[in-house]
Design an enzyme around this catalytic site. Sequence first.
Site, PDB file in Angstrom:
ATOM      1  N   ASP A  83      -3.188   3.308 -12.381  1.00  0.00           N
ATOM      2  CA  ASP A  83      -2.722   2.003 -12.060  1.00  0.00           C
ATOM      3  C   ASP A  83      -1.157   2.898 -10.993  1.00  0.00           C
ATOM      4  O   ASP A  83      -0.556   2.108 -11.960  1.00  0.00           O
ATOM      5  CB  ASP A  83      -3.546   0.904 -12.216  1.00  0.00           C
ATOM      6  CG  ASP A  83      -3.512   0.180 -11.488  1.00  0.00           C
ATOM      7  OD1 ASP A  83      -2.928   0.262  -9.863  1.00  0.00           O
ATOM      8  OD2 ASP A  83      -4.610  -1.033 -11.644  1.00  0.00           O
ATOM      9  N   ASP A 116       0.656  -0.906  -0.731  1.00  0.00           N
ATOM     10  CA  ASP A 116       0.152   0.386  -0.102  1.00  0.00           C
ATOM     11  C   ASP A 116       0.739   1.640   0.114  1.00  0.00           C
ATOM     12  O   ASP A 116       0.413   1.944  -0.572  1.00  0.00           O
ATOM     13  CB  ASP A 116      -0.421   0.064   1.286  1.00  0.00           C
ATOM     14  CG  ASP A 116      -1.956  -1.313   0.942  1.00  0.00           C
ATOM     15  OD1 ASP A 116      -1.817  -1.506  -0.302  1.00  0.00           O
ATOM     16  OD2 ASP A 116      -3.238  -1.332   2.404  1.00  0.00           O
ATOM     17  N   ASP A 174      -7.251  -0.306 -14.506  1.00  0.00           N
ATOM     18  CA  ASP A 174      -6.383  -1.521 -15.507  1.00  0.00           C
ATOM     19  C   ASP A 174      -6.454  -1.745 -16.741  1.00  0.00           C
ATOM     20  O   ASP A 174      -5.659  -3.205 -17.142  1.00  0.00           O
ATOM     21  CB  ASP A 174      -7.583  -2.656 -14.563  1.00  0.00           C
ATOM     22  CG  ASP A 174      -7.336  -2.531 -12.923  1.00  0.00           C
ATOM     23  OD1 ASP A 174      -5.913  -2.405 -12.852  1.00  0.00           O
ATOM     24  OD2 ASP A 174      -8.215  -3.114 -12.164  1.00  0.00           O
ATOM     25  N   GLU A 206      -6.141   4.913  -8.692  1.00  0.00           N
ATOM     26  CA  GLU A 206      -7.205   4.197  -7.488  1.00  0.00           C
ATOM     27  C   GLU A 206      -6.540   4.309  -5.703  1.00  0.00           C
ATOM     28  O   GLU A 206      -7.380   3.546  -5.497  1.00  0.00           O
ATOM     29  CB  GLU A 206      -5.725   2.201  -7.697  1.00  0.00           C
ATOM     30  CG  GLU A 206      -6.075   1.712  -6.845  1.00  0.00           C
ATOM     31  CD  GLU A 206      -6.192  -0.094  -7.311  1.00  0.00           C
ATOM     32  OE1 GLU A 206      -4.971   0.126  -7.461  1.00  0.00           O
ATOM     33  OE2 GLU A 206      -6.618  -0.622  -6.885  1.00  0.00           O
ATOM     34  N   THR A 212      -0.698  -6.415  -8.058  1.00  0.00           N
ATOM     35  CA  THR A 212       0.343  -6.126  -6.819  1.00  0.00           C
ATOM     36  C   THR A 212       0.653  -7.563  -6.317  1.00  0.00           C
ATOM     37  O   THR A 212       1.376  -7.289  -5.533  1.00  0.00           O
ATOM     38  CB  THR A 212      -0.683  -5.746  -5.704  1.00  0.00           C
ATOM     39  OG1 THR A 212      -1.610  -4.191  -6.152  1.00  0.00           O
ATOM     40  CG2 THR A 212      -0.867  -5.885  -4.184  1.00  0.00           C
ATOM     41  N   ILE A 265       0.493   0.588  -9.237  1.00  0.00           N
ATOM     42  CA  ILE A 265       0.777  -0.468  -9.486  1.00  0.00           C
ATOM     43  C   ILE A 265      -0.373  -1.704  -9.641  1.00  0.00           C
ATOM     44  O   ILE A 265      -1.199  -2.022  -8.992  1.00  0.00           O
ATOM     45  CB  ILE A 265       1.325  -0.558  -8.201  1.00  0.00           C
ATOM     46  CG1 ILE A 265       3.128   0.054  -7.754  1.00  0.00           C
ATOM     47  CG2 ILE A 265       2.156  -2.313  -8.174  1.00  0.00           C
ATOM     48  CD1 ILE A 265       3.524  -0.639  -6.507  1.00  0.00           C
ATOM     49  N   ASP A 266      -0.132  -1.653 -10.581  1.00  0.00           N
ATOM     50  CA  ASP A 266      -1.009  -3.014 -11.202  1.00  0.00           C
ATOM     51  C   ASP A 266      -0.992  -4.503 -11.034  1.00  0.00           C
ATOM     52  O   ASP A 266       0.393  -4.370 -11.458  1.00  0.00           O
ATOM     53  CB  ASP A 266      -1.769  -2.675 -12.952  1.00  0.00           C
ATOM     54  CG  ASP A 266      -2.715  -3.404 -13.467  1.00  0.00           C
ATOM     55  OD1 ASP A 266      -3.752  -3.605 -13.066  1.00  0.00           O
ATOM     56  OD2 ASP A 266      -2.553  -4.512 -14.470  1.00  0.00           O
TER      57      ASP A 266
HETATM   58  P1  AMP Z   1      -4.463  -9.525 -13.237  1.00  0.00           P
HETATM   59  O1  AMP Z   1      -2.284  -8.922 -12.389  1.00  0.00           O
HETATM   60  O2  AMP Z   1      -3.853  -9.259 -14.679  1.00  0.00           O
HETATM   61  O3  AMP Z   1      -4.507 -10.588 -12.026  1.00  0.00           O
HETATM   62  O4  AMP Z   1      -4.504  -8.337 -12.476  1.00  0.00           O
HETATM   63  C1  AMP Z   1      -4.683  -7.885 -11.800  1.00  0.00           C
HETATM   64  C2  AMP Z   1      -5.505  -6.385 -11.327  1.00  0.00           C
HETATM   65  O5  AMP Z   1      -6.838  -7.225 -11.245  1.00  0.00           O
HETATM   66  C3  AMP Z   1      -5.578  -5.661 -10.113  1.00  0.00           C
HETATM   67  O6  AMP Z   1      -5.041  -4.492 -10.612  1.00  0.00           O
HETATM   68  C4  AMP Z   1      -6.997  -5.791 -10.013  1.00  0.00           C
HETATM   69  O7  AMP Z   1      -7.704  -4.284  -9.862  1.00  0.00           O
HETATM   70  C5  AMP Z   1      -7.529  -6.300 -10.375  1.00  0.00           C
HETATM   71  N1  AMP Z   1      -8.341  -7.547 -10.065  1.00  0.00           N
HETATM   72  C6  AMP Z   1      -8.326  -6.578  -8.327  1.00  0.00           C
HETATM   73  N2  AMP Z   1      -9.295  -8.226  -7.265  1.00  0.00           N
HETATM   74  C7  AMP Z   1      -9.761  -8.937  -9.084  1.00  0.00           C
HETATM   75  C8  AMP Z   1     -10.742  -9.778  -8.926  1.00  0.00           C
HETATM   76  N3  AMP Z   1     -11.195  -9.969  -7.710  1.00  0.00           N
HETATM   77  N4  AMP Z   1     -11.452 -10.199 -10.181  1.00  0.00           N
HETATM   78  C9  AMP Z   1     -10.614  -9.327 -11.347  1.00  0.00           C
HETATM   79  N5  AMP Z   1      -9.708  -8.126 -10.900  1.00  0.00           N
HETATM   80  C10 AMP Z   1      -9.436  -7.901 -10.367  1.00  0.00           C
HETATM   81 MG    MG Z   2      -4.670  -2.735 -11.148  1.00  0.00          MG
END
Ligand code: AMP
Ligand code: MG
Length: 426
Positions: free
Chosen positions: A208, A118, A360, A146, A213, A210-211
């Site tokens: 975003d 965070d 995202d 975000e 995390t 940090i996409d």
């Molecule tokens: P990824 O790494 O492609 O799986 O996607 C990462 C992103 O998925 C994160 O930055 C979140 O914003 C988002 N995320 C968080 N929780 C969920 C969820 N339950 N279903 C789908 N995406 C999510």
């Molecule tokens: Mg994200």
Amino acid sequence: MASRVGLLLAPSSSLARNPPRARLPYPLPSHHLGRPTYRRFASSAPLRSPLWWPRQAPPLFSARAMSGSAGSPPYAAELAAAKKAVALAARLCQTVQQEILQSDIQSKADKSPVTVADYVHVGSQVLVSLALNMEVTSGSFSMVAEEDSEDLRKDSAEEILEHITDLVNETLAEDGSYNITLSKEGILSAIDTGKSEGGPSGRHWVLDPIDGTKGFLRGGQYAIALALLDEGKVVLGVLGCPNLPLASISNLNGSSSGDQMGALFSATVGCGAEVESLEGSPPQKISVCTIDNPVNASFFESYEGAHTMHDLTGSIAEKLGVQAPPVRIDSQAKYGALARGDGAIYLRFPHKGYKEKIWDHAAGAIVVTEAGGVVTDASGNDLDFSKGRFLDVDTGIIATNKQLMPSLLKSVQEAIKEKSQAPSPL
Ligand code: AMP
Ligand code: MG
């Protein structure tokens, strides 16, 4: 330099503080929602030349130098600013990730790695906001991002805020582009520049910080994703992927080959997509693969099963005739890898009830479309980024090249229908 994670987690009495540099000249109101005050500070304190500002690491990108020239392509200044902002944020993220992985904080119950992550989100968001405001000095500033400062404004967060402030100021000092030290109030104000609702009119940055995390904490893939919306359309996008090799990852299942690490993807509407290093190597044009036979295709999807239905994507791939196993990596690094042809397809099918956020997908989607690809929802509709902070998508998001899209859409719809008709496991 002292360990930043150490700084983040240490009691304030043990903090090794930097000597103060130039401070914001006046206190900010505690819920400052307009243009951050450091812009006014910046206008009275011109950037110092990196040449006479001795720092260990070279400054990242020279956005000012690239902007404003006659005949420059549309959004050239904004693109240069976005690259600078993302590279600066990536520097902070990289340092903290290394220190997380080297430390034993994962095993300490009272020092949750999520809390550390965070801090990094907030630090990244502050640096992007600051750099954009320093580099793009015309027009109003709006950002859909975000993070917000609500938790950090609580008395109990005083120490954390101090740690974030140190982290941001150390990164700024290392880079050396801006002669600025942010106060705690300046940090809070900068975070809250991301509170915009976006929408169909005007310009809005979409961030975003940090996409991915989970990938960040695992030492895997993550991305700093920044896009610009203009009148409801994404007009530029930048993806900073510190853990993605600069060269292709095809056949590597997302892992490193020991080549140069760190890729910065960028795209401007109508101008194509490019990749360069995070330090700013000469940009190379990229394009999606030209595979038209699914037998030769591979597909990307989330590493996390909680983020996408791996059973459904497996069924789609099977119907399409894909032979290769899925390439599972975190974050919008998938869009970047797809855009340069490392793989042919990206499938994302969140579990029921999840609402996709614009940050995202905005940067990743324009990088892929400008590289010649197509990004749609599961019904073949274009993604609409003009509806505020959320995307209104039907079922899932798919991306591929133009040749494969018709057959991919058919397989997607068949697989969704089959899944909906399957008896419940209960
Ligand atoms: P990824 O790494 O492609 O799986 O996607 C990462 C992103 O998925 C994160 O930055 C979140 O914003 C988002 N995320 C968080 N929780 C969920 C969820 N339950 N279903 C789908 N995406 C999510
Ligand atoms: Mg994200």
